[in-house]
Design a protein around this motif. Structure first.
Motif, PDB file in Angstrom:
ATOM      1  N   ALA A 244       0.840  -1.205   0.000  1.00 40.11           N
ATOM      2  CA  ALA A 244       0.000   0.000   0.000  1.00 40.11           C
ATOM      3  C   ALA A 244       0.872   1.252   0.000  1.00 40.11           C
ATOM      4  O   ALA A 244       0.579   2.238  -0.709  1.00 40.11           O
ATOM      5  N   GLY A 245       1.965   1.233   0.787  1.00 36.58           N
ATOM      6  CA  GLY A 245       2.854   2.388   0.825  1.00 36.58           C
ATOM      7  C   GLY A 245       3.537   2.633  -0.512  1.00 36.58           C
ATOM      8  O   GLY A 245       3.680   3.785  -0.952  1.00 36.58           O
ATOM      9  N   ILE A 246       3.948   1.562  -1.198  1.00 37.40           N
ATOM     10  CA  ILE A 246       4.590   1.709  -2.509  1.00 37.40           C
ATOM     11  C   ILE A 246       3.608   2.270  -3.526  1.00 37.40           C
ATOM     12  O   ILE A 246       3.940   3.177  -4.311  1.00 37.40           O
ATOM     13  N   PHE A 247       2.385   1.745  -3.537  1.00 44.82           N
ATOM     14  CA  PHE A 247       1.386   2.238  -4.495  1.00 44.82           C
ATOM     15  C   PHE A 247       1.045   3.708  -4.231  1.00 44.82           C
ATOM     16  O   PHE A 247       0.904   4.506  -5.170  1.00 44.82           O
ATOM     17  N   ALA A 248       0.924   4.068  -2.958  1.00 49.85           N
ATOM     18  CA  ALA A 248       0.569   5.449  -2.621  1.00 49.85           C
ATOM     19  C   ALA A 248       1.684   6.415  -3.006  1.00 49.85           C
ATOM     20  O   ALA A 248       1.461   7.408  -3.723  1.00 49.85           O
ATOM     21  N   LEU A 249       2.892   6.147  -2.548  1.00 47.10           N
ATOM     22  CA  LEU A 249       4.002   7.053  -2.821  1.00 47.10           C
ATOM     23  C   LEU A 249       4.454   6.976  -4.277  1.00 47.10           C
ATOM     24  O   LEU A 249       4.736   8.000  -4.919  1.00 47.10           O
ATOM     25  N   GLY A 250       4.513   5.746  -4.810  1.00 40.20           N
ATOM     26  CA  GLY A 250       4.920   5.576  -6.205  1.00 40.20           C
ATOM     27  C   GLY A 250       3.941   6.209  -7.169  1.00 40.20           C
ATOM     28  O   GLY A 250       4.343   6.845  -8.154  1.00 40.20           O
ATOM     29  N   GLY A 251       2.638   6.047  -6.897  1.00 42.15           N
ATOM     30  CA  GLY A 251       1.640   6.669  -7.758  1.00 42.15           C
ATOM     31  C   GLY A 251       1.761   8.180  -7.762  1.00 42.15           C
ATOM     32  O   GLY A 251       1.644   8.835  -8.815  1.00 42.15           O
ATOM     33  N   TYR A 252       2.017   8.750  -6.599  1.00 43.45           N
ATOM     34  CA  TYR A 252       2.192  10.204  -6.502  1.00 43.45           C
ATOM     35  C   TYR A 252       3.415  10.656  -7.295  1.00 43.45           C
ATOM     36  O   TYR A 252       3.371  11.654  -8.016  1.00 43.45           O
ATOM     37  N   TYR A 253       4.526   9.918  -7.176  1.00 46.24           N
ATOM     38  CA  TYR A 253       5.744  10.286  -7.891  1.00 46.24           C
ATOM     39  C   TYR A 253       5.564  10.191  -9.404  1.00 46.24           C
ATOM     40  O   TYR A 253       6.079  11.022 -10.161  1.00 46.24           O
ATOM     41  N   VAL A 254       4.848   9.164  -9.879  1.00 46.17           N
ATOM     42  CA  VAL A 254       4.630   9.013 -11.322  1.00 46.17           C
ATOM     43  C   VAL A 254       3.763  10.153 -11.850  1.00 46.17           C
ATOM     44  O   VAL A 254       4.045  10.757 -12.900  1.00 46.17           O
TER      45      VAL A 254
END
Length: 314
Positions: A244-254
């Motif tokens: 969940a943390g990867i999807f949240a932060l990664g999605g924001y960065y993309v």
């Protein structure tokens, strides 16, 4: 016998442990490389790169996968061979020790202990020898390599992954200590059951003592299961929080253009690649603590001469 479990491991299989360790290092080095290739394949596809470049990367990926599989095959066969030879060594040593003892020393209790060691206790202790050094080396190597790669790609997202494991470092040893206490009690009860069978000449229970021991074994086993599966539940929950943390932060960065989609894919794949070695490392730690208990009981119960080397019995 040596006082410690690892003293026993080194005394009967030292040279083999070095060879197994080399294979383990080679395996985690080869196993980390596909993460970078995956990232490059995804980035080439999303950025409209040439298909020939993608095909070359896929070829490299398949070659690495083949190499990883062959190394793992060799490692598994080798260390299980070491474990099986150690099991045979322990069992035969019990017979040697018994032949050297005086007939007057024999009793129902000692015979029951010997029976328990030969039939049940030697296998987990000897089987652990093959993975005593290679397993933590391999799994820690994978964890360090993959997390280091993640921190290199995107430090903040790498920290999110690292945080997933911090709570587990706290509750896993505590819960495993509770399991170990029950395992030690279980072995003592099992030896009493074996001694009772030898004393009676068969599996009889005229006075109900054996029935009480069976009930105690049932309670101990259920206690072990409850703690073990609760630990698994907590570990799986922490892993899902990591995704969940990867999807949240990664999605924001993309979305904000701070990273490429291939980096997020590499992180998701990397966390999956971490999940198995972390679970294997925890399982190895469980086996280590339990095997230390079992080895201590065998050492205290049997005077085994360890002058015969591992290779003499292999």
């Amino acid at each position: 016998m040596p006082q410690t479990l690892y003293g026993f491991v080194v005394s009967i299989s030292g040279p083999h442990q070095i060879a197994i360790a080399v294979l383990s290092v080679l395996l985690f080095v080869v196993g980390t490389a596909p993460l970078e290739i995956q990232r490059r394949i995804v980035n080439s596809a999303t950025e409209h790169g040439s298909y020939s470049a993608i095909a070359i990367l896929i070829s490299y990926y398949l070659l690495l996968a083949l190499a990883e599989g062959l190394i793992k095959l060799a490692l598994n066969i080798y260390r299980n061979w070491v474990g099986e030879v150690a099991i045979r060594w322990l069992r035969l040593s019990i017979f040697d020790a018994t032949e050297k003892s005086t007939p007057q020393a024999a009793s129902a209790s000692s015979e029951g202990i010997q029976l328990s060691i030969v039939v049940a206790e030697a296998e987990p202790v000897g089987g652990f020898v093959g993975q005593a050094i290679s397993e933590p080396l391999l799994q820690i190597g994978i964890l360090v390599a993959v997390i280091g790669y993640m921190l290199y790609l995107q430090p903040l997202m790498g920290l999110v992954v690292a945080v997933v494991f911090f709570p587990q470092v706290g509750f896993v040893p505590l819960m495993q200590s509770a399991i170990n206490r029950r395992v030690q009690s279980k072995i003592v009860v099992m030896r009493s059951v074996s001694a009772g069978i030898v004393d009676a000449g068969s599996a009889r229970d005229h006075d109900g003592v054996q029935y009480g021991r069976m009930q105690e074994l049932f309670s101990l086993d259920m206690g072990i299961y409850k703690i073990k599966f609760t630990m698994n539940f907590l570990m799986n929950l922490m892993m899902q929080l990591g995704y969940a943390g990867i999807f949240a932060l990664g999605g924001y960065y993309v979305i904000t253009g701070k990273t490429q989609i291939g980096t997020v894919v590499a992180f998701v794949s990397g966390l999956s690649k971490i999940n198995d070695p972390w679970g294997d490392l925890v399982n190895w730690y469980r086996d280590l603590r339990v095997t230390q208990v079992k080895y201590g009981l065998i050492r205290d119960s049997a005077q085994i001469d360890v002058t015969r080397t591992f290779d003499e019995r292999s």
